[in-house]
Structure formats: C-alpha cells, structure tokens
Design an enzyme around this catalytic site. Sequence first.
Site, short mmCIF file in Angstrom:
data_model
loop_
_atom_site.label_atom_id
_atom_site.label_comp_id
_atom_site.label_asym_id
_atom_site.label_seq_id
_atom_site.Cartn_x
_atom_site.Cartn_y
_atom_site.Cartn_z
N ASP A 188 0.82 -1.22 0.00
CA ASP A 188 0.00 0.00 0.00
C ASP A 188 0.85 1.26 0.00
O ASP A 188 0.41 2.31 -0.47
CB ASP A 188 -0.96 0.00 1.19
CG ASP A 188 -2.13 -0.91 0.88
OD1 ASP A 188 -2.00 -2.13 1.09
OD2 ASP A 188 -3.16 -0.41 0.39
N ASN A 213 1.55 -3.03 4.14
CA ASN A 213 0.60 -3.86 3.38
C ASN A 213 -0.41 -4.40 4.38
O ASN A 213 -0.35 -4.11 5.59
CB ASN A 213 1.33 -5.00 2.65
CG ASN A 213 0.43 -5.73 1.68
OD1 ASN A 213 -0.28 -5.10 0.89
ND2 ASN A 213 0.40 -7.05 1.74
O1 MRU Z 1 -7.76 -3.01 2.78
P1 MRU Z 1 -7.46 -3.39 1.37
O2 MRU Z 1 -8.22 -4.58 0.91
O3 MRU Z 1 -7.56 -2.22 0.43
O4 MRU Z 1 -5.93 -3.81 1.41
C1 MRU Z 1 -5.30 -4.15 0.22
C2 MRU Z 1 -3.92 -4.64 0.40
O5 MRU Z 1 -3.36 -4.63 1.47
C3 MRU Z 1 -3.19 -5.05 -0.85
O6 MRU Z 1 -2.26 -6.04 -0.59
C4 MRU Z 1 -2.47 -3.82 -1.43
O7 MRU Z 1 -3.34 -2.75 -1.60
C5 MRU Z 1 -1.82 -4.12 -2.70
S1 MRU Z 1 -2.96 -4.44 -3.96
C6 MRU Z 1 -2.18 -4.69 -5.41
#
Ligand code: MRU
Length: 348
Positions: free
Chosen positions: A237, A247
């Site tokens: 993220d 992440n």
């Molecule tokens: O809370 P989320 O579902 O948005 O979290 C997403 C993640 O942690 C993913 O691993 C990250 O955004 C990478 S997506 C290519």
Amino acid sequence: MKTETIKWVKGSIRIIDQTLLPHKLKYIYCKDVPTLWKAIRVLSVRGAPALGVAAGFGILLAVKDYPATDTRQLIKKIYDTANYLATSRPTAVNLFNVLDRMKRVAMANCRVSPSRLKRIIKEEALHVYEEDRTVCRLMGKSGGKLIKKGDNVLTVCNAGALATVDYGTALGVLYNAHEKGKRFKAYACETRPLLQGARLTAWELIRAGIDTTLICDNMAAALMKQGKVDIIFAGADRIAANGDTANKIGTYSLAVLARYHRIPLYVVAPYSTFDLAIPNGNTIPIEQRDKQEVLGFAGQRTAPGNVKVFNPAFDVTDAKLITGIITELGIIQPVNRSNIKKLFKHKT
Ligand code: MRU
C-alpha cells in the site's frame, strides 16, 4: 475469464462491488463523487493501484459536467475534490499520488479553456488506467520467472485483478507463471477481519484455473514448518524510501516467519506505490478501522460488545525482511535506500 474491476463507462465509474464477492458479481455505477468516496470507504473498491485509478476517475467525474465559466473555477473544483477524496482512506499512497498528479496537470494547463481542461483531465485519468494495465503485466513477467514448476506459493490479502484494473500485482506474478504453463500450488491466507484472501483471492485464483488452497492466517507457520511454502508474494500500500513496506495486516508476521524458515518473500508493487518523501516505515499512516469488523464474523457477533478492539488495517514490514521488490522497472534486491534510488533515478 476477464475481471474488469474499475472502468470509465458512459460518464460514470463502474466498479465491481467487492463487498458482495464471492457470492455475487455485481457492479456499482458511481455517478457522483460522494458515491465513489463511500465505495472506497466500505471497500467496494479497494487495493492500492485500484484506488489510484479511482482517484483519477473521481476527478474526472467531478469536472465533467461542472459548469465552470473560467478555468480558475474548474481548478478550484479539482483541488476541492482531491481534498475530499483524500479523506476516504489514509494508507494506500497510490490514491494520493494520483490526486497530486491530477492537480499538477490542472495547474500546468491553467491557461487553457475550461472545456479544453476537461478533455485533458479525461486523457490523464485514462492514462492512469492504461498505465496500471501495462505495469501489472510487466511486473507479472519479471516476477513470474521466480516461480518454479511444482512450487508452493503463499499470498496474503488480495493483490490481484480486483486490486488493480484487471490483472494484479502479486497475483499477476502467479498469472504469468500459470500462463507460461508452469503448474504450482497457491495458498491464500484468509486475511481476517475482512477476508480479502478467502473472498477475493480464492475466487480469482480458482477462476483462473490455479490449484488453490485456503488457510486461516494462523496456519501459515505450521504450513511453513511442514515445508509447504517455497516462496511468498505480497502487494503493498505504501513503500518508504528505505523499502519499509505497509501492506495488509498480517504481512509483517508472514515476513518474520519466512525469515525464520528461510523462505523468500517478495513484495510486488509499481512505482506509484512508493512514497519517497517518507524516509522509513515509522511515519506511514496506518488506517484504524471500526471495531465491529473484529467483534463478529460474517455478520454474526462472536465477541462481547464491550471488549476493547485493536483493528489496524495494515502493518509495516521492515525492508530487511523483504527479499526483493518486484516493480515494472525491475527487481530491487537487496531492498535498501540506494537500490531504490538507483532504480527510480530518472523519476526523482
Ligand atoms: O484493505 P485493502 O483490501 O484495500 O488492502 C489491500 C492490500 O493490502 C493489498 O495487498 C495492497 O493494496 C496491494 S494491492 C495490489
């Protein structure tokens, strides 16, 4: 089977409503910015790269019918919308990077007419969309080489087509290996509390014909001890200048376990997920979510309502626990400030 997570369709943002998966594949059409904001907040659209694309389309949505008589007014609308969308979720830097990019494009074109600026904004939002499709395939290609026939591959959360426009970062690596005819086993961590692994990753991988096994998050250590994990791929993220990576919550514990069991763990993320203004992971903003997500399971209350809850949506994995970061420009390995700087030198 094609998964079109987010798309600009006839003047609205069409997204797959991920809160309904895997039971229903249904679209939401965002025709105004507050609808998009809510879709981001409740995770109908989610995943860092998809949030970046949503940010670009969100600005486009705001300006497309805005009755601005002069360009200054239109630019103010762009800035106000960017500030509003920036309050939806705090951790995925792709959202902020694209909002900044749209503001920069607006400022660079402050002398054109409002209608011309609207066209430029549309082109830019569509560029962001196309770039995502391209970079995911490039990352998939370089990461796919790391998977060997017969490997056991572990992943967490959902870093697949549903987290991007249509292919994925970490899962893009698996798709590439699968497309090359390599047969391997995928393990998906279910990813409590919102079950992105169970609901989304398992759905995607099975749809793609990949041999997939679901595990509860607390089973990963036992799986590793039994020698059933050869390599791990995770998304990101936000990646700080030294490679510390935020992440989905649980990634850090996988990284610690992986180091103990001598299993390589790769992060797969494009340049748009790097935040080179942040020196290390200590200052990455981590989203804290509602306690109801932890108090129950699948809509059923499982804990006493008066218990205190700790519910961070993300954690930070230290750069030294990451074997390599797979980007569209190549693999950063070992992960450190100077290798990151070297790879992105023409961008900084
Ligand atoms: O809370 P989320 O579902 O948005 O979290 C997403 C993640 O942690 C993913 O691993 C990250 O955004 C990478 S997506 C290519």
